[in-house]
Design a protein around this motif. Structure first.
Motif, PDB file in Angstrom:
ATOM      1  N   LYS A   1      49.920  35.898  93.832  1.00  0.00           N
ATOM      2  CA  LYS A   1      50.264  37.315  93.959  1.00  0.00           C
ATOM      3  C   LYS A   1      50.695  37.920  92.632  1.00  0.00           C
ATOM      4  CE  LYS A   1      49.685  38.713  98.244  1.00  0.00           C
ATOM      5  NZ  LYS A   1      48.947  39.952  98.618  1.00  0.00           N
TER       6      LYS A   1
ATOM      7  N   THR B   1      62.618  46.319  93.671  1.00  0.00           N
ATOM      8  CA  THR B   1      62.510  46.641  95.102  1.00  0.00           C
ATOM      9  C   THR B   1      63.886  46.682  95.758  1.00  0.00           C
ATOM     10  OG1 THR B   1      60.350  45.551  95.181  1.00  0.00           O
ATOM     11  CG2 THR B   1      61.451  45.965  97.282  1.00  0.00           C
TER      12      THR B   1
ATOM     13  N   SER C   1      65.709  50.081  97.247  1.00  0.00           N
ATOM     14  CA  SER C   1      66.132  50.172  98.647  1.00  0.00           C
ATOM     15  C   SER C   1      67.589  50.589  98.753  1.00  0.00           C
ATOM     16  CB  SER C   1      65.913  48.822  99.342  1.00  0.00           C
ATOM     17  OG  SER C   1      66.328  48.875 100.688  1.00  0.00           O
TER      18      SER C   1
ATOM     19  N   GLN D   1      64.350  46.300 105.089  1.00  0.00           N
ATOM     20  CA  GLN D   1      63.284  46.900 104.297  1.00  0.00           C
ATOM     21  C   GLN D   1      62.471  45.854 103.533  1.00  0.00           C
ATOM     22  OE1 GLN D   1      62.449  50.231 104.105  1.00  0.00           O
ATOM     23  NE2 GLN D   1      63.895  50.564 105.780  1.00  0.00           N
ATOM     24  N   LEU D   2      63.147  44.791 103.057  1.00  0.00           N
ATOM     25  CA  LEU D   2      62.496  43.845 102.157  1.00  0.00           C
ATOM     26  C   LEU D   2      61.785  42.695 102.861  1.00  0.00           C
ATOM     27  CD1 LEU D   2      63.985  45.358  99.884  1.00  0.00           C
ATOM     28  CD2 LEU D   2      64.414  43.142  98.826  1.00  0.00           C
TER      29      LEU D   2
ATOM     30  N   GLN E   1      59.629  42.394 105.267  1.00  0.00           N
ATOM     31  CA  GLN E   1      58.184  42.521 105.446  1.00  0.00           C
ATOM     32  C   GLN E   1      57.446  42.479 104.109  1.00  0.00           C
ATOM     33  OE1 GLN E   1      57.489  46.082 107.704  1.00  0.00           O
ATOM     34  NE2 GLN E   1      58.327  45.236 109.603  1.00  0.00           N
ATOM     35  N   ILE E   2      58.028  43.134 103.101  1.00  0.00           N
ATOM     36  CA  ILE E   2      57.380  43.134 101.779  1.00  0.00           C
ATOM     37  C   ILE E   2      57.353  41.733 101.192  1.00  0.00           C
ATOM     38  CG2 ILE E   2      57.534  44.031  99.431  1.00  0.00           C
ATOM     39  CD1 ILE E   2      58.801  46.547 100.570  1.00  0.00           C
ATOM     40  N   LEU E   3      58.503  41.049 101.240  1.00  0.00           N
ATOM     41  CA  LEU E   3      58.584  39.709 100.654  1.00  0.00           C
ATOM     42  C   LEU E   3      57.697  38.708 101.372  1.00  0.00           C
ATOM     43  CD1 LEU E   3      62.402  39.397  99.833  1.00  0.00           C
ATOM     44  CD2 LEU E   3      60.512  39.927  98.297  1.00  0.00           C
TER      45      LEU E   3
ATOM     46  N   THR F   1      54.776  39.247 102.528  1.00  0.00           N
ATOM     47  CA  THR F   1      53.418  39.368 101.968  1.00  0.00           C
ATOM     48  C   THR F   1      53.311  38.685 100.604  1.00  0.00           C
ATOM     49  OG1 THR F   1      53.929  41.499 100.931  1.00  0.00           O
ATOM     50  CG2 THR F   1      53.074  41.539 103.188  1.00  0.00           C
ATOM     51  N   TRP F   2      54.437  38.481  99.961  1.00  0.00           N
ATOM     52  CA  TRP F   2      54.447  37.757  98.688  1.00  0.00           C
ATOM     53  C   TRP F   2      54.654  36.261  98.883  1.00  0.00           C
ATOM     54  CZ3 TRP F   2      58.440  41.309  95.731  1.00  0.00           C
ATOM     55  CH2 TRP F   2      57.906  42.596  95.608  1.00  0.00           C
TER      56      TRP F   2
END
Length: 315
Positions: free
Chosen positions: A106, A120, A124, A151-152, A154-156, A158-159
């Motif tokens: 990534k 990020t 937030s 908030q984080l 879901q983003i993390l 994907t990483w």
């Protein structure tokens, strides 16, 4: 001789190739294997085999927890500067192949990952604080952490990472605001102390009034009982006097004596009692014959009245 050198070189090369085909992966680490730059597979901790000269180790990824310290600034809804010192704890989401691929490919390198992660988190927190007033920030520490994690996550994912914890170790404001907040706290403490003192004084006054009221009630009750007892004593005294006079009168009648002598004796005893117990220095008495005669008649009338009452009770 030349043949021996060639043989030695061939054996040495084969030995190097064989040895390079074995790879040791440390505990807490996952190795990513590529073939000519393309992802092939992962190697788990322990002794592993790879195809020499074809497969190569692209990277070794730690699956252990990692931490990073943050220092940044945010602005509240009422334009107050807030300074945060935080500690971020994160780790690889799991050891599945797809997760490891995301972690490995990534980002270009670890530096870019950290930059994206820190920005990020800061973004937030800034977005959350911008909707709150300065007076609310200190009491919303837990809410800030929960908001960031929500908030984080879901983003993390994907990483290929997971946010384990976010600790806001220090939240401060500009010196002017900190001083004003201290003054507010001090004034609130003084107000609370004054209210407590007032309540204590009110309770003391109330208890004192209740005690005084109870004392008055007790005193009044005691006075009432004392008056009642005094009245009963006077009544008993009069009753006994009447009984004594009746007995004495009967005895004098039996002896054929004038009963008025009793009344005269009582009159003189009364005068003696006045003289002995009175607080004044002078007693005014009418010593004339008519006055004495009138007094004797009244006393005889009272004696006859008492005798009639006693006879009526006996009948």
């Amino acid at each position: 001789m030349a043949a021996q050198v060639v043989t030695f070189l061939i054996v040495f090369i084969l030995l190097v190739v064989v040895l390079s085909s074995f790879v040791t992966v440390k505990q807490g680490t996952i190795a990513v294997i590529t073939v000519f730059g393309k992802y092939r597979r992962i190697l788990t901790p322990g002794l592993n085999f790879k195809i020499p000269l074809v497969e190569s180790i692209y990277s070794k990824i730690s699956i252990q927890n990692r931490s990073v310290e943050l220092e940044f600034q945010a602005v509240t809804f009422d334009q107050a500067n807030v300074y945060f010192k935080a500690m971020l704890l994160y780790s690889v989401l799991d050891q599945q192949e797809e997760t490891i691929k995301n972690v490995a490919f990534k980002f270009v390198d670890e530096r870019n990952l950290m930059q994206a992660l820190i920005r990020t988190v800061e973004g937030s927190i800034r977005a959350f604080v911008a909707t709150k007033r300065q007076s609310e920030v200190l009491i919303l520490r837990r809410d800030i952490v929960e908001h960031v994690k929500e908030q984080l996550d879901q983003i993390l994912e994907t990483w290929g990472y997971h946010l384990q914890d976010l600790q806001l170790n220090d939240i401060t404001f500009d010196d002017v605001i900190m001083k004003s907040m201290s003054q507010v706290v001090a004034s609130n403490n003084l107000k609370a102390a004054a209210e407590n003192e007032g309540q204590a004084l009110l309770i003391t006054k109330t208890k004192a009034a209740e005690a005084e009221g109870n004392a008055i009630k007790i005193s009044a009750e005691a006075e009432r009982q004392a008056s009642q007892l005094r009245g009963q004593g006077v009544a008993l005294f009069r009753q006994e006097v009447a009984k004594g006079m009746t007995v004495a009168a009967k005895e004098m009648e039996t002896a054929h004596m004038d009963t008025s002598v009793i009344l005269f004796t009582m009159w003189t005893e009364s005068i003696k009692h006045f003289a002995e117990n009175s607080e004044g220095n002078v007693i005014f008495l009418d010593g004339s014959t008519d006055a004495m005669h009138q007094t004797m008649k009244e006393m005889m009338s009272l004696n006859l009245l008492q005798s009639d009452k006693v006879k009526g009770k006996k009948d």
